[in-house]
Design an enzyme around this catalytic site. Structure first.
Site, PDB file in Angstrom:
ATOM      1  NE  ARG A  97      23.342 -13.127 -26.504  1.00  0.00           N
ATOM      2  CZ  ARG A  97      23.209 -13.302 -25.203  1.00  0.00           C
ATOM      3  NH1 ARG A  97      22.006 -13.334 -24.676  1.00  0.00           N
ATOM      4  NH2 ARG A  97      24.240 -13.472 -24.420  1.00  0.00           N
ATOM      5  CB  THR A 122      22.734  -4.067 -28.822  1.00  0.00           C
ATOM      6  OG1 THR A 122      22.879  -5.107 -29.805  1.00  0.00           O
ATOM      7  CG2 THR A 122      23.493  -2.842 -29.277  1.00  0.00           C
ATOM      8  CG  ASP A 135      29.184 -19.087 -26.590  1.00  0.00           C
ATOM      9  OD1 ASP A 135      28.867 -19.932 -27.460  1.00  0.00           O
ATOM     10  OD2 ASP A 135      29.190 -17.875 -26.809  1.00  0.00           O
ATOM     11  CG  ASP A 150      32.558 -20.019 -27.978  1.00  0.00           C
ATOM     12  OD1 ASP A 150      32.516 -19.921 -29.223  1.00  0.00           O
ATOM     13  OD2 ASP A 150      32.776 -19.052 -27.221  1.00  0.00           O
TER      14      ASP A 150
HETATM   15  C1  PRP Z   1      23.469 -18.055 -28.677  1.00  0.00           C
HETATM   16  C2  PRP Z   1      22.462 -19.179 -28.652  1.00  0.00           C
HETATM   17  C3  PRP Z   1      21.212 -18.490 -29.147  1.00  0.00           C
HETATM   18  C4  PRP Z   1      21.337 -17.113 -28.569  1.00  0.00           C
HETATM   19  C5  PRP Z   1      20.459 -17.011 -27.352  1.00  0.00           C
HETATM   20  O1  PRP Z   1      23.960 -17.858 -29.949  1.00  0.00           O
HETATM   21  O2  PRP Z   1      22.843 -20.279 -29.419  1.00  0.00           O
HETATM   22  O3  PRP Z   1      21.113 -18.435 -30.566  1.00  0.00           O
HETATM   23  O4  PRP Z   1      22.709 -16.940 -28.200  1.00  0.00           O
HETATM   24  O5  PRP Z   1      20.439 -15.730 -26.873  1.00  0.00           O
HETATM   25  P1  PRP Z   1      19.144 -14.798 -26.902  1.00  0.00           P
HETATM   26  O6  PRP Z   1      17.999 -15.637 -26.434  1.00  0.00           O
HETATM   27  O7  PRP Z   1      19.505 -13.703 -25.941  1.00  0.00           O
HETATM   28  O8  PRP Z   1      18.975 -14.298 -28.312  1.00  0.00           O
HETATM   29  P2  PRP Z   1      25.138 -16.835 -30.265  1.00  0.00           P
HETATM   30  O9  PRP Z   1      24.603 -15.491 -30.586  1.00  0.00           O
HETATM   31  O10 PRP Z   1      26.165 -16.900 -29.164  1.00  0.00           O
HETATM   32  O11 PRP Z   1      25.733 -17.392 -31.617  1.00  0.00           O
HETATM   33  P3  PRP Z   1      26.429 -18.787 -31.955  1.00  0.00           P
HETATM   34  O12 PRP Z   1      25.355 -19.830 -31.995  1.00  0.00           O
HETATM   35  O13 PRP Z   1      27.015 -18.511 -33.301  1.00  0.00           O
HETATM   36  O14 PRP Z   1      27.474 -19.080 -30.910  1.00  0.00           O
HETATM   37  N1  URA Z   2      24.048 -17.946 -25.503  1.00  0.00           N
HETATM   38  C1  URA Z   2      24.745 -18.991 -24.984  1.00  0.00           C
HETATM   39  O1  URA Z   2      25.364 -19.763 -25.706  1.00  0.00           O
HETATM   40  N2  URA Z   2      24.716 -19.138 -23.649  1.00  0.00           N
HETATM   41  C2  URA Z   2      24.036 -18.321 -22.830  1.00  0.00           C
HETATM   42  O2  URA Z   2      24.053 -18.530 -21.600  1.00  0.00           O
HETATM   43  C3  URA Z   2      23.326 -17.246 -23.405  1.00  0.00           C
HETATM   44  C4  URA Z   2      23.338 -17.091 -24.750  1.00  0.00           C
END
Ligand code: PRP
Ligand code: URA
Length: 208
Positions: A103, A107, A199, A202
């Site tokens: 994400r 944005t 997160d 993380d």
């Molecule tokens: C997080 C989560 C989803 C997304 C959800 O991933 O694991 O994929 O955000 O958000 P949305 O519904 O607003 O799209 P992130 O982009 O943090 O990546 P990661 O899994 O690499 O930590």
């Molecule tokens: N992605 C995450 O990992 N946590 C949130 O709360 C939203 C997006």
């Protein structure tokens, strides 16, 4: 209403530990795996079984056999990978297709960086997995990609969902069933789920 919320004391108990800021990486990963198995149990309730004959030590009998080739598990990288073990614990022969999305922090739009699906993905039920459904951008982009590849049946399994994300999927993809462990209050100004668990990626991988 295409969402099924797991309403069960085991889930409530495990979510309480998962959400806790003091829960460490090892326990966090184990809980994500356990909750994913319980989500998979619910998501396969409508699975069609083939009737086969087997022989017990005492008698022949008819029983049901799951065709595991019907399924593809599709984790959204990174955090979705944390759920794979929980699914393949119970559907060990499911193929796994990967989509890499992150994400954009300004944005909040998903950015794709990887896409590799099993060759016969169009003949399988795709089970998209990601612990978090926030704005719904990441999963919507994944569903769009799978539909472009001809996938006809899609289920989405997540742990914590925001009402905003559920609405987006129900509007854009009313044919997709959503299975979640819990629906939280909503998103904050940074599009994080509140109370949520932080997160997910993380916490699974111990990064910041
Ligand atoms: C997080 C989560 C989803 C997304 C959800 O991933 O694991 O994929 O955000 O958000 P949305 O519904 O607003 O799209 P992130 O982009 O943090 O990546 P990661 O899994 O690499 O930590
Ligand atoms: N992605 C995450 O990992 N946590 C949130 O709360 C939203 C997006």
């Amino acid at each position: 209403m295409n969402e099924i919320v797991l309403n069960h004391p085991l889930i409530t108990h495990k979510l309480g530990i998962l959400r806790d800021v003091n829960t460490g990486t090892k326990e966090f990963r184990e809980l994500v795996t356990e909750i994913s198995t319980l989500l998979c149990y619910e998501a396969t309730k409508d699975a069609k079984l083939e009737e086969v004959e087997i022989e017990t030590p005492l008698a022949k009998m008819q029983t049901g056999k799951l065709n595991e080739d019907n399924y593809a598990v599709v984790p959204i990288l990174r955090a979705g990978m944390g759920m794979v073990e929980g699914i393949i614990n119970v559907i060990p022969n499911a193929k796994v297709g990967h989509i890499g999305l992150y994400r954009n922090e300004e944005t909040f739009e998903p950015v794709e960086y990887y896409y590799k699906m099993p060759e016969d993905i169009e003949n399988r039920i795709a089970m998209i997995i990601d612990p978090m459904l926030a704005t719904g951008g990441s999963v919507s982009a994944t569903i769009d990609r799978l539909k472009e590849d001809g996938v006809k049946q899609i289920k989405f399994l997540c742990i914590v969902a925001a009402p905003e994300g559920i609405k987006v999927i129900e509007t854009n993809h009313p044919d997709v069933q959503i299975y979640c462990a819990v629906v939280d209050k909503g998103l904050n100004e940074n599009k994080y789920i509140v109370p949520g668990l932080g997160d997910a990626g993380d916490r699974i991988y111990g990064t910041k």
